[in-house]
Design a protein around this motif. Sequence first.
Motif, PDB file in Angstrom:
ATOM      1  N   ALA A   1      64.535 -91.208 -11.191  1.00 48.82           N
ATOM      2  CA  ALA A   1      64.097 -89.864 -11.586  1.00 48.82           C
ATOM      3  C   ALA A   1      62.614 -89.864 -11.935  1.00 48.82           C
ATOM      4  CB  ALA A   1      64.929 -89.373 -12.770  1.00 48.82           C
ATOM      5  N   PHE A   2      62.153 -90.883 -12.622  1.00 49.01           N
ATOM      6  CA  PHE A   2      60.737 -90.984 -12.963  1.00 49.01           C
ATOM      7  C   PHE A   2      59.884 -91.078 -11.692  1.00 49.01           C
ATOM      8  CE2 PHE A   2      56.979 -93.587 -13.976  1.00 49.01           C
ATOM      9  CZ  PHE A   2      56.372 -92.749 -14.909  1.00 49.01           C
ATOM     10  N   GLY A   3      60.330 -91.925 -10.741  1.00 50.08           N
ATOM     11  CA  GLY A   3      59.586 -92.044  -9.479  1.00 50.08           C
ATOM     12  C   GLY A   3      59.543 -90.729  -8.725  1.00 50.08           C
ATOM     13  N   TYR A   4      60.637 -89.994  -8.723  1.00 49.89           N
ATOM     14  CA  TYR A   4      60.668 -88.702  -8.058  1.00 49.89           C
ATOM     15  C   TYR A   4      59.714 -87.726  -8.746  1.00 49.89           C
ATOM     16  CZ  TYR A   4      62.434 -84.256  -6.327  1.00 49.89           C
ATOM     17  OH  TYR A   4      62.537 -83.011  -5.774  1.00 49.89           O
ATOM     18  N   GLY A   5      59.724 -87.725 -10.052  1.00 47.14           N
ATOM     19  CA  GLY A   5      58.819 -86.839 -10.802  1.00 47.14           C
ATOM     20  C   GLY A   5      57.370 -87.168 -10.545  1.00 47.14           C
ATOM     21  N   VAL A   6      57.043 -88.465 -10.502  1.00 45.86           N
ATOM     22  CA  VAL A   6      55.656 -88.873 -10.233  1.00 45.86           C
ATOM     23  C   VAL A   6      55.245 -88.416  -8.836  1.00 45.86           C
ATOM     24  CG1 VAL A   6      54.179 -90.889  -9.845  1.00 45.86           C
ATOM     25  CG2 VAL A   6      55.639 -90.778 -11.859  1.00 45.86           C
ATOM     26  N   ARG A   7      56.111 -88.606  -7.849  1.00 44.74           N
ATOM     27  CA  ARG A   7      55.789 -88.165  -6.482  1.00 44.74           C
ATOM     28  C   ARG A   7      55.575 -86.660  -6.427  1.00 44.74           C
ATOM     29  NH1 ARG A   7      60.289 -89.268  -3.173  1.00 44.74           N
ATOM     30  NH2 ARG A   7      61.270 -90.374  -4.866  1.00 44.74           N
ATOM     31  N   ARG A   8      56.417 -85.910  -7.103  1.00 37.92           N
ATOM     32  CA  ARG A   8      56.261 -84.451  -7.106  1.00 37.92           C
ATOM     33  C   ARG A   8      54.968 -84.048  -7.789  1.00 37.92           C
ATOM     34  NH1 ARG A   8      60.808 -80.575  -6.535  1.00 37.92           N
ATOM     35  NH2 ARG A   8      59.054 -79.254  -7.055  1.00 37.92           N
ATOM     36  N   ALA A   9      54.642 -84.714  -8.906  1.00 37.33           N
ATOM     37  CA  ALA A   9      53.412 -84.372  -9.634  1.00 37.33           C
ATOM     38  C   ALA A   9      52.192 -84.695  -8.789  1.00 37.33           C
ATOM     39  CB  ALA A   9      53.365 -85.119 -10.958  1.00 37.33           C
ATOM     40  N   LEU A  10      52.200 -85.853  -8.126  1.00 36.06           N
ATOM     41  CA  LEU A  10      51.058 -86.212  -7.278  1.00 36.06           C
ATOM     42  C   LEU A  10      50.965 -85.289  -6.069  1.00 36.06           C
ATOM     43  CD1 LEU A  10      51.202 -90.108  -7.369  1.00 36.06           C
ATOM     44  CD2 LEU A  10      49.619 -88.594  -8.561  1.00 36.06           C
ATOM     45  N   GLY A  11      52.120 -84.873  -5.561  1.00 35.49           N
ATOM     46  CA  GLY A  11      52.129 -83.955  -4.424  1.00 35.49           C
ATOM     47  C   GLY A  11      51.595 -82.595  -4.808  1.00 35.49           C
ATOM     48  N   ARG A  12      51.837 -82.119  -5.989  1.00 32.78           N
ATOM     49  CA  ARG A  12      51.337 -80.816  -6.441  1.00 32.78           C
ATOM     50  C   ARG A  12      49.842 -80.859  -6.707  1.00 32.78           C
ATOM     51  NH1 ARG A  12      56.028 -78.451 -10.323  1.00 32.78           N
ATOM     52  NH2 ARG A  12      57.373 -77.769  -8.624  1.00 32.78           N
ATOM     53  N   LYS A  13      49.350 -81.973  -7.195  1.00 33.45           N
ATOM     54  CA  LYS A  13      47.910 -82.079  -7.442  1.00 33.45           C
ATOM     55  C   LYS A  13      47.136 -82.041  -6.130  1.00 33.45           C
ATOM     56  CE  LYS A  13      47.545 -84.296 -11.853  1.00 33.45           C
ATOM     57  NZ  LYS A  13      46.899 -85.304 -12.617  1.00 33.45           N
ATOM     58  N   SER A  14      47.714 -82.631  -5.089  1.00 27.24           N
ATOM     59  CA  SER A  14      46.998 -82.647  -3.813  1.00 27.24           C
ATOM     60  C   SER A  14      47.130 -81.311  -3.079  1.00 27.24           C
ATOM     61  CB  SER A  14      47.532 -83.773  -2.923  1.00 27.24           C
ATOM     62  OG  SER A  14      48.891 -83.518  -2.597  1.00 27.24           O
ATOM     63  N   ASP A  15      48.083 -80.456  -3.428  1.00 33.67           N
ATOM     64  CA  ASP A  15      48.287 -79.155  -2.781  1.00 33.67           C
ATOM     65  C   ASP A  15      48.154 -78.068  -3.845  1.00 33.67           C
ATOM     66  OD1 ASP A  15      48.901 -77.129  -1.076  1.00 33.67           O
ATOM     67  OD2 ASP A  15      51.036 -77.628  -0.874  1.00 33.67           O
ATOM     68  N   PRO A  16      46.922 -77.516  -4.053  1.00 36.52           N
ATOM     69  CA  PRO A  16      46.711 -76.531  -5.127  1.00 36.52           C
ATOM     70  C   PRO A  16      47.462 -75.218  -4.894  1.00 36.52           C
ATOM     71  CG  PRO A  16      44.655 -76.934  -3.922  1.00 36.52           C
ATOM     72  CD  PRO A  16      45.691 -77.838  -3.354  1.00 36.52           C
ATOM     73  N   SER A  17      47.809 -74.881  -3.636  1.00 32.84           N
ATOM     74  CA  SER A  17      48.500 -73.611  -3.394  1.00 32.84           C
ATOM     75  C   SER A  17      49.923 -73.630  -3.950  1.00 32.84           C
ATOM     76  CB  SER A  17      48.526 -73.310  -1.895  1.00 32.84           C
ATOM     77  OG  SER A  17      49.317 -74.284  -1.237  1.00 32.84           O
ATOM     78  N   ARG A  18      50.466 -74.769  -4.154  1.00 37.84           N
ATOM     79  CA  ARG A  18      51.837 -74.876  -4.664  1.00 37.84           C
ATOM     80  C   ARG A  18      51.885 -74.793  -6.193  1.00 37.84           C
ATOM     81  NH1 ARG A  18      55.307 -79.463  -2.102  1.00 37.84           N
ATOM     82  NH2 ARG A  18      56.859 -77.861  -1.843  1.00 37.84           N
ATOM     83  N   ALA A  19      50.762 -74.937  -6.861  1.00 33.79           N
ATOM     84  CA  ALA A  19      50.727 -74.992  -8.325  1.00 33.79           C
ATOM     85  C   ALA A  19      51.109 -73.671  -8.965  1.00 33.79           C
ATOM     86  CB  ALA A  19      49.356 -75.424  -8.805  1.00 33.79           C
ATOM     87  N   ASP A  20      50.844 -72.538  -8.300  1.00 29.46           N
ATOM     88  CA  ASP A  20      51.099 -71.251  -8.928  1.00 29.46           C
ATOM     89  C   ASP A  20      52.490 -70.705  -8.608  1.00 29.46           C
ATOM     90  OD1 ASP A  20      50.626 -70.859  -6.272  1.00 29.46           O
ATOM     91  OD2 ASP A  20      49.430 -69.054  -6.557  1.00 29.46           O
ATOM     92  N   ARG A  21      53.289 -71.443  -7.934  1.00 26.78           N
ATOM     93  CA  ARG A  21      54.621 -70.974  -7.590  1.00 26.78           C
ATOM     94  C   ARG A  21      55.558 -71.136  -8.766  1.00 26.78           C
ATOM     95  NH1 ARG A  21      55.285 -73.331  -1.590  1.00 26.78           N
ATOM     96  NH2 ARG A  21      53.713 -72.006  -0.676  1.00 26.78           N
ATOM     97  N   THR A  22      56.514 -70.226  -8.849  1.00 29.06           N
ATOM     98  CA  THR A  22      57.516 -70.278  -9.900  1.00 29.06           C
ATOM     99  C   THR A  22      58.844 -70.677  -9.262  1.00 29.06           C
ATOM    100  OG1 THR A  22      56.399 -68.486 -11.042  1.00 29.06           O
ATOM    101  CG2 THR A  22      58.673 -68.973 -11.698  1.00 29.06           C
ATOM    102  N   VAL A  23      59.519 -71.604  -9.888  1.00 26.16           N
ATOM    103  CA  VAL A  23      60.809 -72.061  -9.388  1.00 26.16           C
ATOM    104  C   VAL A  23      61.892 -71.456 -10.268  1.00 26.16           C
ATOM    105  CG1 VAL A  23      62.281 -74.051  -8.984  1.00 26.16           C
ATOM    106  CG2 VAL A  23      59.826 -74.208  -8.566  1.00 26.16           C
ATOM    107  N   VAL A  24      62.855 -70.805  -9.627  1.00 20.77           N
ATOM    108  CA  VAL A  24      63.988 -70.242 -10.347  1.00 20.77           C
ATOM    109  C   VAL A  24      65.197 -71.113 -10.006  1.00 20.77           C
ATOM    110  CG1 VAL A  24      65.444 -68.226 -10.670  1.00 20.77           C
ATOM    111  CG2 VAL A  24      62.999 -67.943 -10.197  1.00 20.77           C
TER     112      VAL A  24
END
Length: 140
Positions: A97-120
Amino acid sequence: MAGLLVAVFWAILVSFLAVVLVRLAQTLRAATRLVTDVTERAVPLLTEASATVRSAQSQLSRVDAIAADVQEVTANASALSSTVSTAFGGPLVKVAAFGYGVRRALGRKSDPSRADRTVVVGRSVPAARRPGRRRRDGKD
Protein backbone atom coordinates in the motif's frame (compact mmCIF):
# COMPACT_ATOMS: atom_id res chain seq x y z
CA MET A 1 -45.48 -124.61 6.51
CA ALA A 2 -45.96 -121.45 8.48
CA GLY A 3 -42.60 -121.97 10.15
CA LEU A 4 -40.87 -122.29 6.79
CA LEU A 5 -42.55 -119.11 5.55
CA VAL A 6 -41.43 -117.19 8.64
CA ALA A 7 -37.87 -118.52 8.25
CA VAL A 8 -37.73 -117.42 4.58
CA PHE A 9 -39.15 -114.03 5.52
CA TRP A 10 -36.50 -113.61 8.24
CA ALA A 11 -33.75 -114.72 5.83
CA ILE A 12 -34.86 -112.12 3.26
CA LEU A 13 -35.11 -109.46 5.97
CA VAL A 14 -31.65 -110.28 7.34
CA SER A 15 -30.19 -110.28 3.80
CA PHE A 16 -31.79 -106.89 3.11
CA LEU A 17 -30.48 -105.50 6.38
CA ALA A 18 -27.01 -106.91 5.64
CA VAL A 19 -26.95 -105.15 2.26
CA VAL A 20 -28.08 -101.88 3.89
CA LEU A 21 -25.41 -102.20 6.58
CA VAL A 22 -22.70 -102.93 3.97
CA ARG A 23 -23.74 -99.86 1.97
CA LEU A 24 -23.82 -97.76 5.16
CA ALA A 25 -20.31 -98.96 6.06
CA GLN A 26 -19.04 -98.02 2.58
CA THR A 27 -20.64 -94.56 2.90
CA LEU A 28 -19.08 -94.06 6.32
CA ARG A 29 -15.64 -95.10 5.02
CA ALA A 30 -15.98 -92.65 2.10
CA ALA A 31 -17.05 -89.88 4.48
CA THR A 32 -14.11 -90.66 6.77
CA ARG A 33 -11.68 -90.46 3.81
CA LEU A 34 -13.26 -87.19 2.70
CA VAL A 35 -12.97 -85.65 6.15
CA THR A 36 -9.35 -86.82 6.40
CA ASP A 37 -8.49 -85.29 3.00
CA VAL A 38 -10.21 -82.04 3.87
CA THR A 39 -8.39 -81.90 7.18
CA GLU A 40 -5.03 -82.55 5.52
CA ARG A 41 -5.63 -79.76 3.04
CA ALA A 42 -7.32 -77.33 5.44
CA VAL A 43 -4.63 -77.31 8.10
CA PRO A 44 -1.91 -75.86 5.81
CA LEU A 45 -4.43 -73.38 4.37
CA LEU A 46 -5.40 -72.23 7.84
CA THR A 47 -1.72 -71.92 8.76
CA GLU A 48 -1.11 -69.75 5.68
CA ALA A 49 -4.23 -67.69 6.40
CA SER A 50 -3.06 -67.13 9.97
CA ALA A 51 0.36 -66.00 8.74
CA THR A 52 -1.31 -63.67 6.21
CA VAL A 53 -3.50 -62.14 8.90
CA ARG A 54 -0.46 -61.58 11.13
CA SER A 55 1.38 -59.93 8.23
CA ALA A 56 -1.63 -57.73 7.46
CA GLN A 57 -1.83 -56.72 11.11
CA SER A 58 1.84 -55.78 11.07
CA GLN A 59 1.38 -53.72 7.90
CA LEU A 60 -1.66 -51.98 9.39
CA SER A 61 0.38 -51.07 12.45
CA ARG A 62 2.99 -49.52 10.18
CA VAL A 63 0.35 -47.64 8.19
CA ASP A 64 -1.16 -46.38 11.43
CA ALA A 65 2.22 -45.07 12.53
CA ILE A 66 2.75 -43.40 9.15
CA ALA A 67 -0.72 -41.82 9.30
CA ALA A 68 0.03 -40.46 12.77
CA ASP A 69 3.32 -38.98 11.51
CA VAL A 70 1.56 -37.41 8.52
CA GLN A 71 -1.06 -35.92 10.82
CA GLU A 72 1.68 -34.43 12.98
CA VAL A 73 3.48 -33.00 9.94
CA THR A 74 0.21 -31.52 8.68
CA ALA A 75 -0.44 -29.87 12.04
CA ASN A 76 3.11 -28.46 12.06
CA ALA A 77 2.75 -27.17 8.50
CA SER A 78 -0.56 -25.53 9.40
CA ALA A 79 0.99 -23.86 12.43
CA LEU A 80 3.96 -22.69 10.36
CA SER A 81 1.64 -21.32 7.68
CA SER A 82 -0.35 -19.40 10.30
CA THR A 83 2.84 -18.04 11.84
CA VAL A 84 4.24 -16.91 8.49
CA SER A 85 0.92 -15.36 7.52
CA THR A 86 0.71 -13.51 10.80
CA ALA A 87 4.33 -12.38 10.75
CA PHE A 88 4.59 -11.29 7.12
CA GLY A 89 1.01 -10.83 5.91
CA GLY A 90 0.21 -7.52 7.58
CA PRO A 91 3.57 -5.85 6.94
CA LEU A 92 3.63 -6.95 3.29
CA VAL A 93 0.19 -5.46 2.70
CA LYS A 94 1.34 -2.23 4.35
CA VAL A 95 4.51 -2.11 2.23
CA ALA A 96 2.48 -2.73 -0.93
CA ALA A 97 0.00 0.00 0.00
CA PHE A 98 2.84 2.39 0.79
CA GLY A 99 4.50 1.64 -2.56
CA TYR A 100 1.23 2.23 -4.37
CA GLY A 101 0.73 5.53 -2.56
CA VAL A 102 4.26 6.67 -3.38
CA ARG A 103 3.75 5.82 -7.07
CA ARG A 104 0.46 7.72 -7.14
CA ALA A 105 1.99 10.73 -5.39
CA LEU A 106 4.95 10.81 -7.78
CA GLY A 107 2.60 10.38 -10.72
CA ARG A 108 0.48 13.35 -9.63
CA LYS A 109 3.49 15.60 -9.18
CA SER A 110 4.62 14.89 -12.73
CA ASP A 111 1.08 15.52 -14.14
CA PRO A 112 -0.18 18.91 -12.81
CA SER A 113 -3.53 18.63 -14.66
CA ARG A 114 -4.53 15.73 -12.44
CA ALA A 115 -3.91 17.64 -9.18
CA ASP A 116 -7.16 19.61 -9.30
CA ARG A 117 -9.43 16.64 -9.84
CA THR A 118 -11.79 15.49 -7.14
CA VAL A 119 -12.29 11.79 -6.52
CA VAL A 120 -15.67 10.64 -5.27
CA VAL A 121 -15.53 7.21 -3.70
CA GLY A 122 -18.12 4.81 -5.04
CA ARG A 123 -18.83 6.69 -8.25
CA SER A 124 -17.32 6.00 -11.62
CA VAL A 125 -16.50 8.58 -14.25
CA PRO A 126 -18.24 8.01 -17.59
CA ALA A 127 -16.01 6.63 -20.33
CA ALA A 128 -16.29 9.82 -22.38
CA ARG A 129 -14.79 11.92 -19.56
CA ARG A 130 -11.95 9.58 -18.71
CA PRO A 131 -8.64 10.98 -19.94
CA GLY A 132 -6.35 8.87 -22.05
CA ARG A 133 -8.97 6.33 -23.05
CA ARG A 134 -9.85 5.64 -26.61
CA ARG A 135 -12.67 3.66 -28.09
CA ARG A 136 -11.98 0.34 -29.72
CA ASP A 137 -12.90 1.48 -33.20
CA GLY A 138 -10.10 4.07 -33.08
CA LYS A 139 -12.37 7.14 -32.94
CA ASP A 140 -12.07 9.65 -30.11
